[in-house]
Design a protein around this motif. Structure first.
Motif, PDB file in Angstrom:
ATOM      1  N   LEU A   1      -1.350  31.617 -32.254  1.00  0.00           N
ATOM      2  CA  LEU A   1       0.116  31.654 -32.218  1.00  0.00           C
ATOM      3  C   LEU A   1       0.580  32.792 -31.309  1.00  0.00           C
ATOM      4  N   ILE A   2       1.475  32.458 -30.382  1.00  0.00           N
ATOM      5  CA  ILE A   2       2.142  33.494 -29.574  1.00  0.00           C
ATOM      6  C   ILE A   2       3.635  33.356 -29.833  1.00  0.00           C
ATOM      7  N   VAL A   3       4.262  34.465 -30.233  1.00  0.00           N
ATOM      8  CA  VAL A   3       5.708  34.452 -30.467  1.00  0.00           C
ATOM      9  C   VAL A   3       6.359  35.480 -29.546  1.00  0.00           C
ATOM     10  N   CYS A   4       7.568  35.206 -29.131  1.00  0.00           N
ATOM     11  CA  CYS A   4       8.255  36.175 -28.270  1.00  0.00           C
ATOM     12  C   CYS A   4       9.765  35.987 -28.310  1.00  0.00           C
ATOM     13  N   ASN A   5      10.445  37.101 -28.447  1.00  0.00           N
ATOM     14  CA  ASN A   5      11.894  37.148 -28.256  1.00  0.00           C
ATOM     15  C   ASN A   5      12.101  38.005 -27.008  1.00  0.00           C
ATOM     16  N   PRO A   6      12.091  37.369 -25.821  1.00  0.00           N
ATOM     17  CA  PRO A   6      12.120  38.171 -24.586  1.00  0.00           C
ATOM     18  C   PRO A   6      13.526  38.669 -24.264  1.00  0.00           C
TER      19      PRO A   6
ATOM     20  N   LEU B   1      -0.015  27.532 -30.832  1.00  0.00           N
ATOM     21  CA  LEU B   1       1.451  27.387 -30.832  1.00  0.00           C
ATOM     22  C   LEU B   1       2.148  28.492 -30.053  1.00  0.00           C
ATOM     23  N   LEU B   2       3.165  28.077 -29.323  1.00  0.00           N
ATOM     24  CA  LEU B   2       4.035  29.046 -28.636  1.00  0.00           C
ATOM     25  C   LEU B   2       5.428  28.901 -29.231  1.00  0.00           C
ATOM     26  N   VAL B   3       6.012  30.018 -29.689  1.00  0.00           N
ATOM     27  CA  VAL B   3       7.355  29.959 -30.280  1.00  0.00           C
ATOM     28  C   VAL B   3       8.211  31.033 -29.618  1.00  0.00           C
ATOM     29  N   LEU B   4       9.283  30.574 -28.949  1.00  0.00           N
ATOM     30  CA  LEU B   4      10.116  31.472 -28.137  1.00  0.00           C
ATOM     31  C   LEU B   4      11.557  31.484 -28.619  1.00  0.00           C
TER      32      LEU B   4
ATOM     33  N   VAL C   1      10.357  28.953 -37.875  1.00  0.00           N
ATOM     34  CA  VAL C   1       9.733  27.900 -37.072  1.00  0.00           C
ATOM     35  C   VAL C   1       8.230  28.149 -36.966  1.00  0.00           C
ATOM     36  N   ALA C   2       7.839  29.391 -36.709  1.00  0.00           N
ATOM     37  CA  ALA C   2       6.412  29.708 -36.570  1.00  0.00           C
ATOM     38  C   ALA C   2       5.664  29.347 -37.864  1.00  0.00           C
ATOM     39  N   LEU C   3       6.224  29.722 -39.015  1.00  0.00           N
ATOM     40  CA  LEU C   3       5.544  29.445 -40.286  1.00  0.00           C
ATOM     41  C   LEU C   3       5.498  27.943 -40.574  1.00  0.00           C
TER      42      LEU C   3
END
Ligand code: SAM
Length: 310
Positions: free
Chosen positions: A209-214, A264-267, A110-112
């Protein structure tokens, strides 16, 4: 009899090991038996089926059955072999980090895709090198997301944060063994707070871009986690508070502060997080929110763009 082999050929050891794992109700017992055998033999999968008659030494045989026993007692295969594949790369894993999961690969996709779309909208080629892009992976654990993105975006500036120093050490080792330690800056930080002192009035630090798998396991679900996860993976990587979605509100608020307009924020989401998390994306702050399901049909990735007044 557990762990005693009279025929020490590869075929026979595999059959006995898999049998013991099946009896202990180990999930994916065949794969586990194979991976443990390959680990003690220091070989790859092609070798396994090309050499069924090869004889193991008594020492290697004993090592194999010791690992089979530990797996039967609940230790994850990845803790026994010390590794897990993610995004086609081999990552070191230890009990200090979450074992990378296949569903997290959707977050990378999704981020790409979103970055490529942004390029297209700006009238540029969607072929991404990461040139001019600064990104951060929050709660990096093994470093799997940050490293996969750094590999895909060779010109991007990549940061990785974690509140756990032990996890950051694993991430650093993975970046080093995968040959990109120069490209990833690891920072001990509670979510994005560690970046505040780095940003100055003249040079604000902001991300594309900020990505996180919290951590997203709630109290109720924690008890029903498989034993491998409950007893062996780090609590700090799993525990998402009472309901499991307590990290998202603060994460979304901080991300708004640290993203560039249009960033972009991708969680990654827990299996039941979407109804609680999507409303946190206030439409006056966020636009183009989209949800991607995983292969099991679970809403797994939530992405949105920081509102940019046109
Ligand atoms: C679900 S794991 C994800 C690990 C890795 N990104 C992955 O996808 O496999 C969550 C990670 O967040 C880290 N973490 C927990 N609380 C945090 C916080 N307040 N700030 C930063 N990281 C945190 C944990 O140490 C853990 O490494």
């Amino acid at each position: 009899m557990t762990g005693v082999a009279t025929d020490c050929s590869v075929r026979s050891l595999l059959k006995q090991g898999i049998g013991q794992l099946r009896e202990a109700n180990v999930p994916s017992f065949t794969l586990a038996g194979e991976l443990l055998l390959l680990h003690v033999a220091a070989r790859d999968r092609t070798w396994l089926y090309a050499h069924p008659e090869e004889i193991f030494s008594a020492e290697t045989t004993a090592q194999y059955f010791a690992l089979v026993q530990r797996r039967a007692n609940g230790e994850p295969t990845q803790h026994l072999t010390g590794k897990q594949e993610f995004w086609g790369l081999e990552f070191e894993v230890t009990p200090d980090v979450l074992i990378p999961r296949p569903e997290t690969e959707h977050l990378i996709e999704v981020a790409l895709d979103r970055l490529a779309l942004r390029e297209l909208r700006a009238g540029r080629s969607p072929r991404l090198t990461g040139n001019g892009i600064t990104l951060v992976d929050v709660g990096t654990g093994s470093g799997c997301i940050a490293i996969a993105l750094a590999k895909e975006l060779p010109d991007a500036t990549v940061y990785a944060t974690d509140i756990s120093l032990d996890a950051l050490n694993v991430a650093r080792r993975n970046a080093s063994r995968l040959g990109i330690s120069e490209r990833i800056q690891c920072l001990e930080s509670d979510l994005l707070e560690g970046f505040s002192p780095l940003a100055t009035r003249h040079s604000p630090l902001s991300f594309d871009l900020i990505v996180c798998n919290p951590p997203y396991v709630g109290q109720r679900d924690a008890e029903s986690l498989p034993r491998e996860v409950r007893e062996h993976e780090p609590e700090i990587a799993l525990n998402g508070g009472e309901e499991g979605y307590e990290f998202y509100a603060e994460l979304i608020a901080q991300s708004h502060e640290f993203l560039k307009p249009g960033g972009l924020l991708v969680l990654e989401l827990g299996y039941n997080s979407l109804p609680a998390v999507q409303p946190l994306l206030d439409p006056s702050h966020w636009t183009d929110a989209g949800v991607t399901n995983d292969l099991a049909g679970i809403p797994r990735v939530l992405a949105a763009e920081r509102f940019a007044p046109r």
